[in-house]
Design a protein around this motif. Structure first.
Motif, PDB file in Angstrom:
ATOM      1  N   SER A 692       0.839  -1.203   0.000  1.00 22.42           N
ATOM      2  CA  SER A 692       0.000   0.000   0.000  1.00 22.42           C
ATOM      3  C   SER A 692       0.873   1.251   0.000  1.00 22.42           C
ATOM      4  O   SER A 692       1.876   1.316   0.725  1.00 22.42           O
ATOM      5  N   PRO A 693       0.507   2.272  -0.802  1.00 27.11           N
ATOM      6  CA  PRO A 693       1.295   3.530  -0.827  1.00 27.11           C
ATOM      7  C   PRO A 693       1.118   4.361   0.440  1.00 27.11           C
ATOM      8  O   PRO A 693       1.811   5.370   0.605  1.00 27.11           O
ATOM      9  N   GLU A 720     -14.770  -2.534  20.864  1.00 23.67           N
ATOM     10  CA  GLU A 720     -16.198  -2.447  20.525  1.00 23.67           C
ATOM     11  C   GLU A 720     -16.471  -1.273  19.592  1.00 23.67           C
ATOM     12  O   GLU A 720     -17.287  -1.360  18.682  1.00 23.67           O
ATOM     13  N   ASN A 721     -15.757  -0.154  19.796  1.00 22.49           N
ATOM     14  CA  ASN A 721     -15.931   1.032  18.973  1.00 22.49           C
ATOM     15  C   ASN A 721     -14.670   1.307  18.171  1.00 22.49           C
ATOM     16  O   ASN A 721     -13.561   0.883  18.541  1.00 22.49           O
ATOM     17  N   LEU A 722     -14.843   2.012  17.066  1.00 22.07           N
ATOM     18  CA  LEU A 722     -13.703   2.412  16.250  1.00 22.07           C
ATOM     19  C   LEU A 722     -12.888   3.460  16.980  1.00 22.07           C
ATOM     20  O   LEU A 722     -13.424   4.301  17.706  1.00 22.07           O
ATOM     21  N   SER A 723     -11.571   3.402  16.791  1.00 19.24           N
ATOM     22  CA  SER A 723     -10.678   4.381  17.401  1.00 19.24           C
ATOM     23  C   SER A 723     -10.486   5.563  16.458  1.00 19.24           C
ATOM     24  O   SER A 723     -10.492   5.408  15.224  1.00 19.24           O
ATOM     25  N   ARG A 724     -10.312   6.731  17.054  1.00 20.71           N
ATOM     26  CA  ARG A 724     -10.063   7.931  16.261  1.00 20.71           C
ATOM     27  C   ARG A 724      -8.638   7.895  15.735  1.00 20.71           C
ATOM     28  O   ARG A 724      -7.702   7.555  16.465  1.00 20.71           O
ATOM     29  N   VAL A 725      -8.443   8.265  14.484  1.00 16.60           N
ATOM     30  CA  VAL A 725      -7.111   8.258  13.879  1.00 16.60           C
ATOM     31  C   VAL A 725      -6.436   9.579  14.194  1.00 16.60           C
ATOM     32  O   VAL A 725      -6.922  10.657  13.800  1.00 16.60           O
ATOM     33  N   SER A 726      -5.322   9.532  14.906  1.00 18.38           N
ATOM     34  CA  SER A 726      -4.590  10.748  15.248  1.00 18.38           C
ATOM     35  C   SER A 726      -3.924  11.310  13.991  1.00 18.38           C
ATOM     36  O   SER A 726      -3.401  10.540  13.164  1.00 18.38           O
ATOM     37  N   PRO A 727      -3.918  12.633  13.831  1.00 25.65           N
ATOM     38  CA  PRO A 727      -3.292  13.233  12.639  1.00 25.65           C
ATOM     39  C   PRO A 727      -1.800  12.910  12.523  1.00 25.65           C
ATOM     40  O   PRO A 727      -1.249  12.907  11.425  1.00 25.65           O
ATOM     41  N   LYS A 728      -1.116  12.623  13.673  1.00 24.58           N
ATOM     42  CA  LYS A 728       0.320  12.360  13.645  1.00 24.58           C
ATOM     43  C   LYS A 728       0.650  10.869  13.496  1.00 24.58           C
ATOM     44  O   LYS A 728       1.815  10.492  13.288  1.00 24.58           O
ATOM     45  N   ARG A 729      -0.371  10.008  13.653  1.00 18.58           N
ATOM     46  CA  ARG A 729      -0.120   8.561  13.564  1.00 18.58           C
ATOM     47  C   ARG A 729       0.160   8.173  12.119  1.00 18.58           C
ATOM     48  O   ARG A 729      -0.511   8.604  11.199  1.00 18.58           O
ATOM     49  N   ARG A 730       1.183   7.304  11.925  1.00 17.00           N
ATOM     50  CA  ARG A 730       1.543   6.835  10.588  1.00 17.00           C
ATOM     51  C   ARG A 730       0.940   5.444  10.362  1.00 17.00           C
ATOM     52  O   ARG A 730       0.921   4.600  11.256  1.00 17.00           O
ATOM     53  N   PHE A 731       0.403   5.263   9.158  1.00 15.72           N
ATOM     54  CA  PHE A 731      -0.236   3.983   8.835  1.00 15.72           C
ATOM     55  C   PHE A 731       0.801   2.869   8.786  1.00 15.72           C
ATOM     56  O   PHE A 731       1.941   3.055   8.334  1.00 15.72           O
ATOM     57  N   GLU A 732       0.367   1.674   9.263  1.00 10.33           N
ATOM     58  CA  GLU A 732       1.219   0.496   9.271  1.00 10.33           C
ATOM     59  C   GLU A 732       0.537  -0.632   8.508  1.00 10.33           C
ATOM     60  O   GLU A 732      -0.673  -0.615   8.289  1.00 10.33           O
ATOM     61  N   GLU A 733       1.345  -1.598   8.123  1.00  9.77           N
ATOM     62  CA  GLU A 733       0.796  -2.747   7.414  1.00  9.77           C
ATOM     63  C   GLU A 733      -0.177  -3.492   8.324  1.00  9.77           C
ATOM     64  O   GLU A 733       0.106  -3.712   9.491  1.00  9.77           O
TER      65      GLU A 733
END
Length: 752
Positions: A692-693, A720-733
């Motif tokens: 993934s790019p 149980e609930n979706l977590s909020r994606v932090s603007p500084k968090r980098r996506f991982e495989e």
């Protein structure tokens, strides 16, 4: 299975055909009134090649309701207070038009060799232009905001009122009595009596009622209450000998002075449009091709008589009222048709059995043809003026326009004229209120009290109680009649100006006091058997006690202040929210320059742009004097002011400039999205794979929002609930994210 009533079948047929025809007329940019009339012709029993309505009587009933609601809406838009501010100009124009067209109709009828009664009724029919048709034509053509349209509607309102007088006069002629006799005078007095009574009582009581229940009224309740008041006044109007449409118009005029007027107008508009459409369809149903063929010559000549007669006499009448040549021609050309009151007058003649059977269908055919031509006559006025301007001497054009530029309303009236006018109006109004109160007490209270006291053996008890209660009820009116204006600025100035003024001033008090005593005299004379001398003495004593009574004075002042506050409630509300127009509006020197208001549509292409970007001044030649938003006004906005949907622009310019601005607002809109079904938002799951790019990128760096127009709503972490994606968090495989977007955008995102 129960059979469907014929009325439902007829209504379905009418509305379906009217819908199809009006869509075509809208596409062709033609007035919808013409489409309704054509639809009526197509579904009429006279059209054998298409489906026809079954029960025309029911349709006529719906049409009558349509006329009633149309005039109710008209009353909401044009209150009597607006007409009174225009002065004598509409009265002069109306009287001239009715007289000229009536005489012209009688003359044309004699040319055909018709009977005297046919000619007389024909004159009455040709004198009545159609309020509903012109109102609808102005609305469809986008001319309601132009200055000449207001003048035309004022004259049409007066015509509708005078039409009732004309019907009484024609009835008197049909019965062989003189139209100048006591019956005619009585009918005029009757109209004045009920008109003043309804307006005064209505403006006093209805705003008070609406104010007391304002917290309980939502849109649904306000609609039901408004239509209920409309129908109630229509019924009452018919009971006292007037038309139901006239009563509906009066109620609209009363509600026009309330704070809720604008809300009522918007709520009633869909109802008005529905029943108004049925009315115009019913007019088209009256067209009989056989009658048109048999009386083609008279019909054609009558059409020309109306078109040419109203164009000439109507224009001259408005010029006599003080309008410029161009404005007068636009007004006169707009009135070149006949309508609903002509039908009523024709029905009156048939009911009395004094006119020939052919006259009604002939008048209907003439009405339909002139209705078709109304929009074109309105548009023809300006080219006709331009052609006339080229042929007439320049000096004559300047002279006519110079005469129309005078503003008689700004000249100072004499103190005597002002004082006597105000005293006369007060005396008439309070006399009518006193007469109505006495009539109600004698009609309802007296029989009721006599029934209660019947066991006492005499009617004296009921008579005395009724007399005392009646005098108490009318005492505020009698006191105001005698004492009001006795301490006004005009009175004080005249009293101090000269000793010769003092005796006439005292005489005005004596006259008004005599009128007040006459009311007490009538009550005592009706309820007692005393001699006239005793009753007159008693009346004088009672009036003096009323004048000296502080409680009566207090009641009189409270009632008058409440009435004035109700009358000014809409103006007060406009001032508070910044919607009241500036004082300079009526003082512009050029009669073609005036102020108009325009609503910015919610799908306007102008939204988000500044006045500087729009360049309205250079494009259309207008000046934006103020902008209303959310009940607040911004006066003299600068070029950096941003336009938002729902803004109300107040612009200054000529009719032509304002018309161009109005057309631009209507045409420059975003319109409906033809592919709106494809714009549905969907929720998809996106798993970050090894190739993934997005791996190692933050939410902003990924371009999910900026490049793919999608939005990440959460990260799935086994909770149980979706977590909020932090603007500084980098996506991982292996990350599982949920994304919202349109189908095409999501497909493009998932393809990466």
């Amino acid at each position: 299975m129960a059979e469907l009533p014929a009325m439902i079948q007829d209504l379905a047929l009418m509305l379906m055909v009217a819908g199809v025809v009006t869509i075509i007329f809208k596409k062709l940019k033609q007035p919808l009134v013409l489409g309704y009339i054509l639809a009526g012709f197509l579904v009429s029993p006279h059209m054998t090649y298409t489906a026809s309505v079954v029960d025309t009587d029911n349709i006529q009933l719906w049409a009558d309701i349509g006329v009633m609601f149309l005039l109710f809406s008209l009353g909401l838009d044009f209150s009597f207070k607006k007409i009174l501010k225009m002065g004598a100009s509409p009265i002069i124009s109306t009287a001239t038009i009715i007289f000229s067209m009536s005489m012209l109709g009688v003359f044309v009828g004699h040319l055909f060799g018709w009977s005297q009664m046919d000619c007389t009724f024909l004159g009455g029919m040709l004198a009545m232009s159609s309020t509903t048709i012109i109102y609808k034509a102005f609305d469809d053509l986008g001319l309601r905001q132009q200055q000449f349209a207001g003048l035309v509607m004022s004259v049409l309102i007066l015509e509708d009122i005078l039409a009732i007088v004309m019907m009484v006069m024609l009835s008197a002629i049909a019965e062989g009595s003189s139209p100048n006799g006591s019956q005619m005078l009585g009918s005029i007095l009757k109209i004045i009596f009920f008109l003043v009574l309804w307006l005064v009582v209505g403006i006093f009581a209805i705003p008070l009622f609406l104010r007391s229940v304002r917290k309980l009224i939502n849109a649904e309740v306000l609609l039901v209450v408004s239509l209920g008041l409309c129908c109630a006044m229509a019924v009452f109007s018919a009971k006292v000998g007037f038309s139901s449409a006239f009563g509906a118009f009066i109620m609209g005029s009363i509600l026009a002075e309330t704070i809720e007027a604008e809300r009522i107008e918007k709520l009633v508009e869909p109802v008005k449009n529905l029943f108004g459409a049925i009315f115009f369809v019913s007019v088209g149903m009256l067209v009989d091709p056989k009658i048109i063929i048999d009386y083609a010559g008279p019909i054609a000549l009558l059409v020309l008589t109306i078109l040419i007669g109203q164009s000439i006499f109507g224009s001259l009448s408005f010029m006599l009222g003080g309008e410029s040549l161009k404005s007068a021609m636009r007004c006169g050309f707009s009135m070149a048709q006949i309508g609903e009151f002509s039908f009523i007058i024709a029905s009156l003649g048939l009911g009395l059995g004094v006119i020939s059977d052919f006259l009604y269908p002939v008048v209907v055919a003439v009405s339909v043809i002139t209705t078709f031509l109304t929009p074109y006559m309105i548009r023809l006025a300006t080219p006709a003026y331009n052609m006339l301007e080229k042929r007439l001497p320049t000096r004559l054009i300047k002279l006519l326009n110079h005469l129309s530029m005078s503003h008689p309303n700004t000249t100072e009236q004499s103190k005597w004229k002002q004082l006597l006018t105000q005293m006369t109006i007060n005396t008439v109004v309070y006399s009518i209120l006193s007469m109505a109160t006495i009539a109600l007490m004698f009609t309802f209270a007296l029989p009721f009290l006599r029934k209660i006291t019947s066991g006492w053996g005499q009617d004296w008890y009921a008579n005395i109680i009724t007399g005392v209660l009646t005098v108490i009820c009318i005492s505020p009116f009698l006191r105001a009649m005698v004492m009001k204006k006795n301490r006004s600025e005009e009175w004080k100035a005249l009293w101090a100006e000269s000793n010769r003024n003092r005796l006439p001033l005292l005489f005005t008090i004596l006259v008004r006091g005599t009128i007040a005593v006459s009311f007490v005299f009538y009550i005592c004379h009706h309820l007692s058997q005393f001699s006239s001398a005793i009753i007159i003495t008693l009346g004088i004593i009672v009036v003096i006690l009323i004048i000296l009574s502080r409680s009566v004075k207090h009641r009189s002042i409270v009632l008058e202040r409440l009435f004035i506050n109700n009358l000014r409630s809409r103006d007060i509300e406009a001032q508070i929210h910044g919607k009241k127009r500036p004082l300079y509006e009526g003082k512009l020197l050029d009669r073609d320059i005036h102020i108009a208001e325009f609503d910015v549509p919610y799908d306007s292409q102008w939204m988000g742009q500044t006045l500087k970007q729009l360049s309205l001044g250079s494009k259309y030649g207008i000046h934006v004097s103020s902008i209303m938003r959310g009940g607040h006004r911004l006066n003299i906005p600068d070029g950096d002011y941003v336009i938002f949907p729902g803004d109300k622009l107040q612009a200054i310019g000529s009719d032509d400039q304002l018309s161009k601005l109005s057309n631009a607002l209507k045409e420059e809109v975003l319109g409906e999205d033809p592919n709106i079904e494809d714009r549905e938002m969907k929720l998809r799951q996106l798993i970050i794979g090894s190739n993934s790019p997005f791996i190692g990128k933050t939410l902003e760096e990924s371009g999910i929002r900026s490049l793919f127009s999608c939005m990440v709503v959460g990260l799935e972490e086994g909770k149980e609930n979706l977590s909020r994606v932090s603007p500084k968090r980098r996506f991982e495989e292996g990350d599982i994210i949920w994304v919202v977007g349109e189908k095409e955008s999501l497909d493009a995102l998932l393809a990466n």
